[in-house]
Design an enzyme around this catalytic site. Sequence first.
Site, PDB file in Angstrom:
ATOM      1  N   GLU A  67       0.812  -1.227   0.000  1.00  0.00           N
ATOM      2  CA  GLU A  67       0.000   0.000   0.000  1.00  0.00           C
ATOM      3  C   GLU A  67       0.840   1.269   0.000  1.00  0.00           C
ATOM      4  O   GLU A  67       0.497   2.236  -0.693  1.00  0.00           O
ATOM      5  CB  GLU A  67      -0.961   0.008   1.191  1.00  0.00           C
ATOM      6  N   HIS A 136     -10.902  -4.778  10.704  1.00  0.00           N
ATOM      7  CA  HIS A 136     -11.636  -4.805   9.430  1.00  0.00           C
ATOM      8  C   HIS A 136     -13.027  -4.187   9.551  1.00  0.00           C
ATOM      9  O   HIS A 136     -13.902  -4.481   8.741  1.00  0.00           O
ATOM     10  CB  HIS A 136     -11.800  -6.241   8.923  1.00  0.00           C
TER      11      HIS A 136
HETATM   12  C1  LIG Z   1      -2.205  -4.317   4.946  1.00  0.00           C
HETATM   13  C2  LIG Z   1      -3.248  -5.203   4.370  1.00  0.00           C
HETATM   14  N1  LIG Z   1      -3.526  -5.084   3.058  1.00  0.00           N
HETATM   15  C3  LIG Z   1      -4.475  -5.868   2.507  1.00  0.00           C
HETATM   16  C4  LIG Z   1      -5.154  -6.785   3.251  1.00  0.00           C
HETATM   17  C5  LIG Z   1      -6.257  -7.606   2.635  1.00  0.00           C
HETATM   18  N2  LIG Z   1      -5.821  -8.988   2.455  1.00  0.00           N
HETATM   19  C6  LIG Z   1      -6.126  -9.929   3.362  1.00  0.00           C
HETATM   20  S1  LIG Z   1      -5.443 -11.395   3.001  1.00  0.00           S
HETATM   21  C7  LIG Z   1      -4.742 -10.778   1.599  1.00  0.00           C
HETATM   22  C8  LIG Z   1      -3.901 -11.654   0.743  1.00  0.00           C
HETATM   23  C9  LIG Z   1      -2.722 -12.106   1.486  1.00  0.00           C
HETATM   24  O1  LIG Z   1      -1.943 -12.915   0.674  1.00  0.00           O
HETATM   25  P1  LIG Z   1      -0.775 -13.750   1.301  1.00  0.00           P
HETATM   26  O2  LIG Z   1       0.086 -12.891   2.160  1.00  0.00           O
HETATM   27  O3  LIG Z   1      -0.093 -14.457   0.196  1.00  0.00           O
HETATM   28  O4  LIG Z   1      -1.487 -14.772   2.280  1.00  0.00           O
HETATM   29  P2  LIG Z   1      -2.632 -15.847   1.941  1.00  0.00           P
HETATM   30  O5  LIG Z   1      -3.937 -15.153   2.052  1.00  0.00           O
HETATM   31  O6  LIG Z   1      -2.377 -16.380   0.594  1.00  0.00           O
HETATM   32  O7  LIG Z   1      -2.507 -16.861   3.019  1.00  0.00           O
HETATM   33  C10 LIG Z   1      -5.060  -9.437   1.430  1.00  0.00           C
HETATM   34  C11 LIG Z   1      -4.639  -8.610   0.299  1.00  0.00           C
HETATM   35  C12 LIG Z   1      -4.846  -6.852   4.628  1.00  0.00           C
HETATM   36  N3  LIG Z   1      -5.493  -7.698   5.449  1.00  0.00           N
HETATM   37  N4  LIG Z   1      -3.874  -6.070   5.155  1.00  0.00           N
END
Ligand SMILES: Cc1ncc(C[n+]2csc(CCOP(=O)(O)OP(=O)(O)O)c2C)c(N)n1
Lengths: 338, 327
Positions: A67, A136
């Site tokens: 971000e 959230h």
């Molecule tokens: C700072 C932030 N940005 C965006 C999100 C929204 N978000 C939640 S899970 C996710 C994907 C995360 O991907 P990854 O780190 O690969 O973990 P996975 O979900 O695949 O286990 C996103 C973008 C968040 N929770 N926190």
Amino acid sequence: MLDQPTNERRLTIARAMAEAMQQEMQRDPSVFVMGEDIAGFGGIFGNTRGLFEEFGKERVRDTPISETGFISAAVGAAMDGMRPVVELMFVDFFGVCFDAIYNQMAKNTYFAGANASVPMVLMTSTGGGYSDAGQHSQCLYGTFAHLPGMKVVSPSNAYDAKGLMTAAIRDDNPVVYMYHKGLQGMGWLGTEAGATVNTPEEEYTVEIGKAKVVRKGTDVTLVGLAMGVHNALKAADKLAEDGISAEVVDLVSLVPLDRETVINSVAKTGRLIVVDEDYHSYGVSGEIIASVTEHDISKLKASPARVTFPDVPIPYARNMEQFCLPNPDKIIDAYRKM
Amino acid sequence: MQPTKEQLLWMYENMVVSRRFEEAVEKAYLEGKAPAFNMANGPIPGEMHLSNGQEPVAVGVCAHLDANDIVTATHRPHHQAIAKGVDLKKMAAEIFGKSTGLSGGRGGHMHLIDPAVNFSCSGIIGESCGPACGAALSRKMQNKPGVAVAFLGEGAANQGAFHEALNLAGAWDLPVVFVIEDNSWGISVPKSEATAVARNDVRAAGYDMPGHYIPGNDPYAIFDIAGEAIARARDGKGPTLIEVETYRLAGHFMGDAEQYRPEGEKDALFAKDPIPKMRERLLADGHAAKDLDELETRAEARVTEAITFARDSAYAPDTDALTAVFV
Ligand SMILES: Cc1ncc(C[n+]2csc(CCOP(=O)(O)OP(=O)(O)O)c2C)c(N)n1
């Protein structure tokens, strides 16, 4: 600005936002959209649906989960002639990228003596009520509106959502566009039916900085924004059953804040209740009450009241969260105590 | 590093507990959410991120940890919490929002904090990394034993917080291990489109620490490499970055239609389900089927007990929302 149309074309806020972006992207090649899951997925909250299919991945860009990187990139692009619309998926995530927002996006115009501009939109989801817990579910209206240099809007219905998005994209200043998840029209979040309203197909703008009296009344003024407006309208309906006439003001915009509309309404009703899903202290509710009292306290027949989220992180358990959230009954109670 | 028989069975059992737990949570989560799926409804409301398929990472790493070591985890934390020894009943109760939960229902599934076993997690992507550095630093400053492990997804490895924490760990030689669970998706965005490098282990070089990439979601290989990294941290030799190829067998969160997945991907992943694979290998290596059956029954019973405990527990009084902001 158009009047509310009479023909039926009801859109959800999600679709209204997407339509405004679509029309602006058709009109202006400098407009582009970026954020997490906003391309093929169409936005977690549906607000960019269809854009990727029409405009492709150059102008509808899925970003890494970076971000700070992509929001400050939007600042740079905006200062170089583009009009980015960038999404922070949940407003709660501002913590990882606030420097880009309030030290750069919000201040560069001033630092340039208004010889440079930052025409960008930061759209972000707000609000709870569906047990998504403390990282959230926040609104953080006050946090954003407190800091000078960025406009802040939050629609309560699809008509305003579309017009505000168009106005925000065309604005030469940064606009934080906060959309409440519970109004989005996404069934999986539950949704407030009153947010899905007639929305013209043609382009129009809703003025940023102008509040709306959405229900006329004489006994008490209920002021809110986004979900707060719907809570206020429901409370007004119930109060009406007891012969009490509540006026409801939808702030629509927090920055600039249309104090005049609120003050005029309170001048008429003599009573003020502010409904705000954000935390109780140091926020919108305090600002509205201060604006009215410092203008002319003699207009008030009773101490003003506020129905807000208590000063605690948002709890997960349904019963605890619902206990904390504003609702129509709490507004009615506040009125009874006046 | 080779696991002992006990370690192997511990790993397998915890994988099974984790899987059964996720299945039970999934079932409960869907209650009250039909015909219309609305997150707000049912005994488990809100977002739900299941870890089915990613169990090998949690057990392969946590097999080398005890309650004194620190784990900071992710928004997809159940397998990590189980492997770290978080009380299963309290964790289940937390997920059901009950007063007997870890936080009495205030935190929910993305906010499991169990000080008894030094486990915490966060719903903010990338935010496991910094606290792990701090905990490692604290142990160093207090001259106390213990290492910290930060789990994160491959998507989180694009966050500033990840890079800052790695630099800190490298600059200060902290006893910390960063473990990336590469399930190749960040919600709908594939790693290949979001990440400048194909594999995150190469990023370790920028922070002067060893980097490892482990393919195949293989609990044996994870045990091996994580064991070395953790031993290295315990010996005061500094941090390590490990990326593990793993599979997300579920959607990003429950309710995810997963339209972004290429045709056939899910089937291919299920064919590589690490739990039946490990069972086969255990059998091939001479473990008795009866022992594994018993272990599975025991795992199932633990989960049933935890879920029953959660369901039978009461909700906290509404006003508990207003307490515990400060100690
Ligand atoms: C700072 C932030 N940005 C965006 C999100 C929204 N978000 C939640 S899970 C996710 C994907 C995360 O991907 P990854 O780190 O690969 O973990 P996975 O979900 O695949 O286990 C996103 C973008 C968040 N929770 N926190």
